[in-house]
Design a protein around this motif. Structure first.
Motif, PDB file in Angstrom:
ATOM      1  N   VAL A 164       0.834  -1.203   0.000  1.00 28.30           N
ATOM      2  CA  VAL A 164       0.000   0.000   0.000  1.00 28.30           C
ATOM      3  C   VAL A 164       0.870   1.255   0.000  1.00 28.30           C
ATOM      4  CG1 VAL A 164      -1.624   1.368   1.374  1.00 28.30           C
ATOM      5  CG2 VAL A 164      -1.992  -1.094   1.091  1.00 28.30           C
ATOM      6  N   LEU A 165       1.854   1.274   0.887  1.00 26.64           N
ATOM      7  CA  LEU A 165       2.706   2.458   0.987  1.00 26.64           C
ATOM      8  C   LEU A 165       3.526   2.648  -0.285  1.00 26.64           C
ATOM      9  CD1 LEU A 165       3.337   4.711   2.970  1.00 26.64           C
ATOM     10  CD2 LEU A 165       5.281   3.381   3.790  1.00 26.64           C
ATOM     11  N   GLY A 166       3.958   1.546  -0.891  1.00 18.20           N
ATOM     12  CA  GLY A 166       4.727   1.630  -2.120  1.00 18.20           C
ATOM     13  C   GLY A 166       3.954   2.243  -3.272  1.00 18.20           C
ATOM     14  N   ARG A 167       2.630   2.156  -3.221  1.00 16.40           N
ATOM     15  CA  ARG A 167       1.804   2.787  -4.247  1.00 16.40           C
ATOM     16  C   ARG A 167       1.593   4.275  -3.990  1.00 16.40           C
ATOM     17  NH1 ARG A 167      -1.148  -2.242  -3.763  1.00 16.40           N
ATOM     18  NH2 ARG A 167      -2.707  -1.248  -2.404  1.00 16.40           N
ATOM     19  N   LYS A 168       1.906   4.695  -2.757  1.00 16.80           N
ATOM     20  CA  LYS A 168       1.690   6.086  -2.374  1.00 16.80           C
ATOM     21  C   LYS A 168       2.955   6.932  -2.457  1.00 16.80           C
ATOM     22  CE  LYS A 168      -2.073   4.936   0.861  1.00 16.80           C
ATOM     23  NZ  LYS A 168      -3.132   5.752   0.228  1.00 16.80           N
ATOM     24  N   THR A 169       4.103   6.309  -2.252  1.00 20.82           N
ATOM     25  CA  THR A 169       5.359   7.063  -2.238  1.00 20.82           C
ATOM     26  C   THR A 169       6.504   6.179  -2.716  1.00 20.82           C
ATOM     27  OG1 THR A 169       6.883   8.350  -0.852  1.00 20.82           O
ATOM     28  CG2 THR A 169       5.813   6.463   0.181  1.00 20.82           C
ATOM     29  N   GLN A 170       7.491   6.793  -3.333  1.00 21.67           N
ATOM     30  CA  GLN A 170       8.655   6.047  -3.811  1.00 21.67           C
ATOM     31  C   GLN A 170       9.764   5.991  -2.771  1.00 21.67           C
ATOM     32  OE1 GLN A 170       9.746   7.963  -7.512  1.00 21.67           O
ATOM     33  NE2 GLN A 170       8.214   6.799  -8.669  1.00 21.67           N
ATOM     34  N   ALA A 171       9.628   6.807  -1.724  1.00 19.16           N
ATOM     35  CA  ALA A 171      10.663   6.844  -0.683  1.00 19.16           C
ATOM     36  C   ALA A 171      10.018   7.093   0.668  1.00 19.16           C
ATOM     37  CB  ALA A 171      11.687   7.931  -0.974  1.00 19.16           C
ATOM     38  N   LEU A 172      10.606   6.488   1.691  1.00 17.96           N
ATOM     39  CA  LEU A 172      10.180   6.702   3.064  1.00 17.96           C
ATOM     40  C   LEU A 172      11.366   7.299   3.816  1.00 17.96           C
ATOM     41  CD1 LEU A 172       7.965   6.264   5.251  1.00 17.96           C
ATOM     42  CD2 LEU A 172       9.017   4.030   5.699  1.00 17.96           C
ATOM     43  N   ASP A 173      11.158   8.447   4.425  1.00 13.42           N
ATOM     44  CA  ASP A 173      12.267   9.142   5.099  1.00 13.42           C
ATOM     45  C   ASP A 173      12.479   8.678   6.531  1.00 13.42           C
ATOM     46  OD1 ASP A 173      13.093  11.257   3.055  1.00 13.42           O
ATOM     47  OD2 ASP A 173      10.932  11.575   3.174  1.00 13.42           O
ATOM     48  N   VAL A 174      11.394   8.314   7.208  1.00 10.57           N
ATOM     49  CA  VAL A 174      11.497   7.936   8.617  1.00 10.57           C
ATOM     50  C   VAL A 174      10.590   6.750   8.913  1.00 10.57           C
ATOM     51  CG1 VAL A 174      11.295   8.716  11.020  1.00 10.57           C
ATOM     52  CG2 VAL A 174      11.891  10.367   9.232  1.00 10.57           C
ATOM     53  N   GLU A 222      10.656  -7.467  11.411  1.00 15.24           N
ATOM     54  CA  GLU A 222       9.904  -7.727  10.182  1.00 15.24           C
ATOM     55  C   GLU A 222       9.466  -6.434   9.506  1.00 15.24           C
ATOM     56  OE1 GLU A 222       8.057 -12.163  10.821  1.00 15.24           O
ATOM     57  OE2 GLU A 222       6.928 -10.491  11.669  1.00 15.24           O
ATOM     58  N   VAL A 223       9.036  -5.453  10.295  1.00 16.92           N
ATOM     59  CA  VAL A 223       8.637  -4.169   9.716  1.00 16.92           C
ATOM     60  C   VAL A 223       9.852  -3.475   9.093  1.00 16.92           C
ATOM     61  CG1 VAL A 223       7.815  -1.839  10.249  1.00 16.92           C
ATOM     62  CG2 VAL A 223       6.644  -3.823  11.220  1.00 16.92           C
ATOM     63  N   THR A 224      10.956  -3.461   9.810  1.00 14.48           N
ATOM     64  CA  THR A 224      12.164  -2.800   9.298  1.00 14.48           C
ATOM     65  C   THR A 224      12.632  -3.444   7.998  1.00 14.48           C
ATOM     66  OG1 THR A 224      12.841  -2.220  11.554  1.00 14.48           O
ATOM     67  CG2 THR A 224      14.538  -2.165   9.838  1.00 14.48           C
ATOM     68  N   GLN A 225      12.670  -4.763   7.964  1.00 11.53           N
ATOM     69  CA  GLN A 225      13.117  -5.449   6.752  1.00 11.53           C
ATOM     70  C   GLN A 225      12.153  -5.235   5.590  1.00 11.53           C
ATOM     71  OE1 GLN A 225      13.767  -9.520   7.966  1.00 11.53           O
ATOM     72  NE2 GLN A 225      15.787  -9.070   8.829  1.00 11.53           N
ATOM     73  N   ALA A 226      10.866  -5.116   5.898  1.00  7.80           N
ATOM     74  CA  ALA A 226       9.875  -4.928   4.838  1.00  7.80           C
ATOM     75  C   ALA A 226       9.963  -3.548   4.196  1.00  7.80           C
ATOM     76  CB  ALA A 226       8.467  -5.148   5.393  1.00  7.80           C
ATOM     77  N   PHE A 227      10.329  -2.538   4.985  1.00  7.69           N
ATOM     78  CA  PHE A 227      10.316  -1.159   4.487  1.00  7.69           C
ATOM     79  C   PHE A 227      11.707  -0.607   4.190  1.00  7.69           C
ATOM     80  CE2 PHE A 227       6.162  -1.591   6.411  1.00  7.69           C
ATOM     81  CZ  PHE A 227       5.341  -0.881   5.549  1.00  7.69           C
ATOM     82  N   ILE A 228      12.742  -1.422   4.356  1.00 12.83           N
ATOM     83  CA  ILE A 228      14.098  -0.914   4.201  1.00 12.83           C
ATOM     84  C   ILE A 228      14.363  -0.439   2.776  1.00 12.83           C
ATOM     85  CG2 ILE A 228      15.182  -3.131   3.641  1.00 12.83           C
ATOM     86  CD1 ILE A 228      16.610  -0.400   5.978  1.00 12.83           C
ATOM     87  N   ASP A 229      13.729  -1.069   1.783  1.00 15.59           N
ATOM     88  CA  ASP A 229      13.969  -0.634   0.400  1.00 15.59           C
ATOM     89  C   ASP A 229      13.456   0.779   0.163  1.00 15.59           C
ATOM     90  OD1 ASP A 229      11.340  -1.571   0.702  1.00 15.59           O
ATOM     91  OD2 ASP A 229      11.163  -2.108  -1.417  1.00 15.59           O
ATOM     92  N   LEU A 230      12.297   1.106   0.739  1.00 17.11           N
ATOM     93  CA  LEU A 230      11.773   2.466   0.605  1.00 17.11           C
ATOM     94  C   LEU A 230      12.633   3.457   1.378  1.00 17.11           C
ATOM     95  CD1 LEU A 230       7.892   2.025   0.890  1.00 17.11           C
ATOM     96  CD2 LEU A 230       9.238   2.519  -1.157  1.00 17.11           C
ATOM     97  N   LEU A 231      13.130   3.053   2.532  1.00 17.43           N
ATOM     98  CA  LEU A 231      13.998   3.930   3.322  1.00 17.43           C
ATOM     99  C   LEU A 231      15.294   4.223   2.578  1.00 17.43           C
ATOM    100  CD1 LEU A 231      13.371   2.243   6.768  1.00 17.43           C
ATOM    101  CD2 LEU A 231      12.972   4.676   6.303  1.00 17.43           C
ATOM    102  N   LYS A 232      15.806   3.255   1.866  1.00 14.88           N
ATOM    103  CA  LYS A 232      17.064   3.447   1.133  1.00 14.88           C
ATOM    104  C   LYS A 232      16.911   4.427  -0.028  1.00 14.88           C
ATOM    105  CE  LYS A 232      19.379  -0.902   2.279  1.00 14.88           C
ATOM    106  NZ  LYS A 232      19.893  -2.201   1.773  1.00 14.88           N
TER     107      LYS A 232
END
Length: 245
Positions: free
Chosen positions: A72-82, A118-128
């Motif tokens: 869901v988040l990946g469809r909303k933004t290409q990057a996650l800052d925090v 699990e949350v960190t590993q799932a979202f690490i690509d967006l954080l990068k």
């Protein structure tokens, strides 16, 4: 506009953290296990004029829910800052090392430790994809093994075994994660919001929710020269703000 995902943000410190980051100009994805409660929290913030916020349904105990939230988040933004890993539980009490049921240990560790991984590993690509990514793991001063070994510590007698074990493990993971990301622009820190009056502790804590959230926000908005791999705790070590592990 910088973006932030906060787990367990529909109430208490997580909710106030969302409010303060919105006031700082961030776009907040407000994570909540319960979709309806998440929407209610978002509606409350929007009623305050804080409109850059959307709910994200995410149950940190459920890997399928985490994966769905990532999609869901990946469809909303290409990057996650925090990413703020705030969701946590205390577990049923009492929790003595000898008598607490193993199911309590498993339940508390599942949420407070494995869920964070699990949350960190799932979202690490967006954080990068962020130029200055930040990960904040909301911990507790009770996770300090050094302080728990000091009979003069003000909370020395407070030893809920499964909760302490979960936060000590979370602190260890924070160190390992910061080390893995040491050659990047990531800042990864653990933050103790302090003994705060919330329903988490039946409103027994002396601290306020705004002050607790401000500690979390401080780590979330660190500049490029800010520290990484630290355990911040104004409550336990007010002189330096850095708690011993």
């Amino acid at each position: 506009m910088k973006t932030v995902l906060i787990t367990g943000a529909n109430k208490s410190i997580g909710f106030e953290t969302a409010r303060q980051l919105l006031q700082e100009g961030y776009f907040v994805y407000l994570g909540s296990r319960d979709e309806q409660k998440g929407q209610q929290a978002v509606s409350q913030l929007q009623a305050e004029g804080l409109t850059n916020v959307e709910p994200i349904e995410i149950d940190v105990d459920n890997i399928e829910s985490i994966k769905a939230a990532r999609e869901v988040l990946g469809r909303k933004t290409q990057a996650l800052d925090v990413l703020i890993n705030n969701a946590g539980i205390s577990g049923s009490m009492p929790q003595t090392a000898l008598e607490a049921d193993i199911s309590v240990f498993r339940q508390v560790l599942e949420t407070n430790f494995f869920g964070v991984i699990e949350v960190t590993q799932a979202f690490i690509d967006l954080l990068k994809q962020s130029p200055e990514p930040r990960i904040v793991n909301v911990t507790s001063g009770l996770g300090s093994l050094t302080l728990h070994s000091d009979p003069t510590w003000k909370y020395y007698a407070v030893k809920p075994a499964s909760y302490v074990a979960s936060k000590a493990a979370l602190n260890a993971y924070t160190i390992m994660l910061a080390h893995d990301l040491r050659d990047s622009s990531f800042k990864v820190n653990a933050v103790d919001p302090g003994y705060t009056a919330t329903d988490f502790n039946h409103h027994s804590g002396p601290g306020t929710v705004p002050d607790a959230a401000a500690r979390v926000v401080k780590a979330a908005v660190l500049g490029p020269d800010g520290p990484t791999g630290q355990f911040f705790s104004d409550d336990n070590v007010p002189e330096t703000g850095i708690s011993p592990w």
